[in-house]
Design a protein around this motif. Structure first.
Motif, short mmCIF file in Angstrom:
data_model
loop_
_atom_site.label_atom_id
_atom_site.label_comp_id
_atom_site.label_asym_id
_atom_site.label_seq_id
_atom_site.Cartn_x
_atom_site.Cartn_y
_atom_site.Cartn_z
N MET A 40 -1.28 -10.14 -1.27
CA MET A 40 -0.40 -9.39 -2.82
C MET A 40 -1.16 -9.48 -3.98
O MET A 40 -1.43 -10.65 -3.93
N SER A 41 -1.01 -8.57 -4.40
CA SER A 41 -1.79 -8.32 -5.93
C SER A 41 -1.11 -9.60 -6.54
O SER A 41 -0.19 -9.41 -6.61
N GLN A 76 3.14 -10.69 7.35
CA GLN A 76 2.08 -10.29 6.26
C GLN A 76 2.38 -11.71 5.66
O GLN A 76 2.19 -13.34 5.61
N GLY A 77 1.46 -11.81 3.85
CA GLY A 77 1.44 -12.53 3.23
C GLY A 77 -0.03 -12.90 2.27
O GLY A 77 -0.89 -12.14 1.74
N ALA A 78 -0.31 -13.79 1.88
CA ALA A 78 -1.70 -14.08 1.85
C ALA A 78 -2.07 -15.44 1.98
O ALA A 78 -0.84 -16.38 2.25
N PHE A 173 -0.61 0.65 0.44
CA PHE A 173 -0.40 0.33 -0.83
C PHE A 173 0.91 -0.01 -1.49
O PHE A 173 2.17 1.25 -1.49
N GLY A 174 1.36 -0.90 -2.16
CA GLY A 174 2.33 -1.27 -2.66
C GLY A 174 2.79 -0.60 -3.89
O GLY A 174 2.35 -0.36 -4.43
N ARG A 185 2.70 -6.90 -5.24
CA ARG A 185 3.16 -5.99 -4.35
C ARG A 185 1.98 -5.94 -2.74
O ARG A 185 0.84 -6.62 -3.01
N ASN A 186 2.70 -6.14 -1.84
CA ASN A 186 2.37 -6.04 -0.78
C ASN A 186 0.53 -5.01 -0.64
O ASN A 186 1.13 -4.09 -0.26
N ASN A 187 -0.35 -5.10 0.01
CA ASN A 187 -1.18 -3.82 0.15
C ASN A 187 -1.70 -4.77 1.84
O ASN A 187 -2.10 -5.70 1.57
#
Length: 197
Positions: A40-41, A76-78, A173-174, A185-187
């Motif tokens: 996540m950016s 997803q996630g970080a 690319f989110g 943003r999710n990447n």
């Protein structure tokens, strides 16, 4: 919920369309699954590995072009790890989000089996948790309300057909914010294998 139903209907319509024109054009479908490496950016956290799985359908209209759609569960996630010097313990923090992703892709075949692909993907957040482990103690908080219900991303990738097996490498690319109060943003990088019928 309405968006999820419409997205599922779109995938089903592609499947149905394919079955009616299969005699003139090639329609394939099947299950797929594999690895996610997501981040996540602008949240100051590292990427984390997880998985994705679901169904795909592809309508190949000629030798060089096909249209495909998928319905995928995506975890997803970080992640972040550090050592707390005051407590003298290792801390592991994870944001774990669950998505229904519906990508619609244009597939450009540069050879009979090798395709370059891009398109648009709608993602619907099914839930999210923040999981923190301090030493041997784990804490879990439901943070679904911090996420937007829907998001948009641009997938770009490549696939190769090996008989009935489809190997796919893709980066999403989110485009829109995943979280309400952060410019996050999710990447997601995905590496999957599917079985065509």
């Amino acid at each position: 919920m309405k968006k999820m139903i419409l997205s599922a209907a779109a995938v089903a319509a592609l499947f149905a369309a394919g079955t009616t024109v299969a005699s003139a054009q090639e329609f394939t479908w099947g299950p797929k699954g594999g690895l996610n490496v997501s981040g996540m950016s602008k949240v100051g956290m590292d990427r984390k590995a997880a998985f994705t799985a679901g169904l795909f359908g592809e309508l190949r209209t000629n030798d060089w072009f096909a249209l495909s759609a998928e319905a995928l569960y995506s975890r997803q996630g970080a992640a972040d790890n550090w050592h707390d010097d005051f407590l003298d313990v290792k801390v592991k923090n994870r944001i774990v989000s669950h998505y229904l992703n519906v990508p619609v892709l244009a597939n450009f075949y540069v050879t009979e089996n090798l395709a370059l692909k891009t398109g648009v993907q709608a993602g619907f957040c099914l839930g999210a948790n923040e999981v923190t482990k301090v030493g041997d103690t784990k804490y879990r908080d439901n943070v679904t309300d911090a996420f937007h219900t829907a998001e948009l991303s641009i997938p770009v990738g490549i696939s190769y057909n090996v008989g009935p097996v489809v190997l796919d490498a893709r980066y999403n690319f989110g485009v829109t914010h995943a979280m309400k109060d952060y410019d996050a943003r999710n990447n997601v990088f995905q590496l999957t294998a599917g079985l065509r019928f």
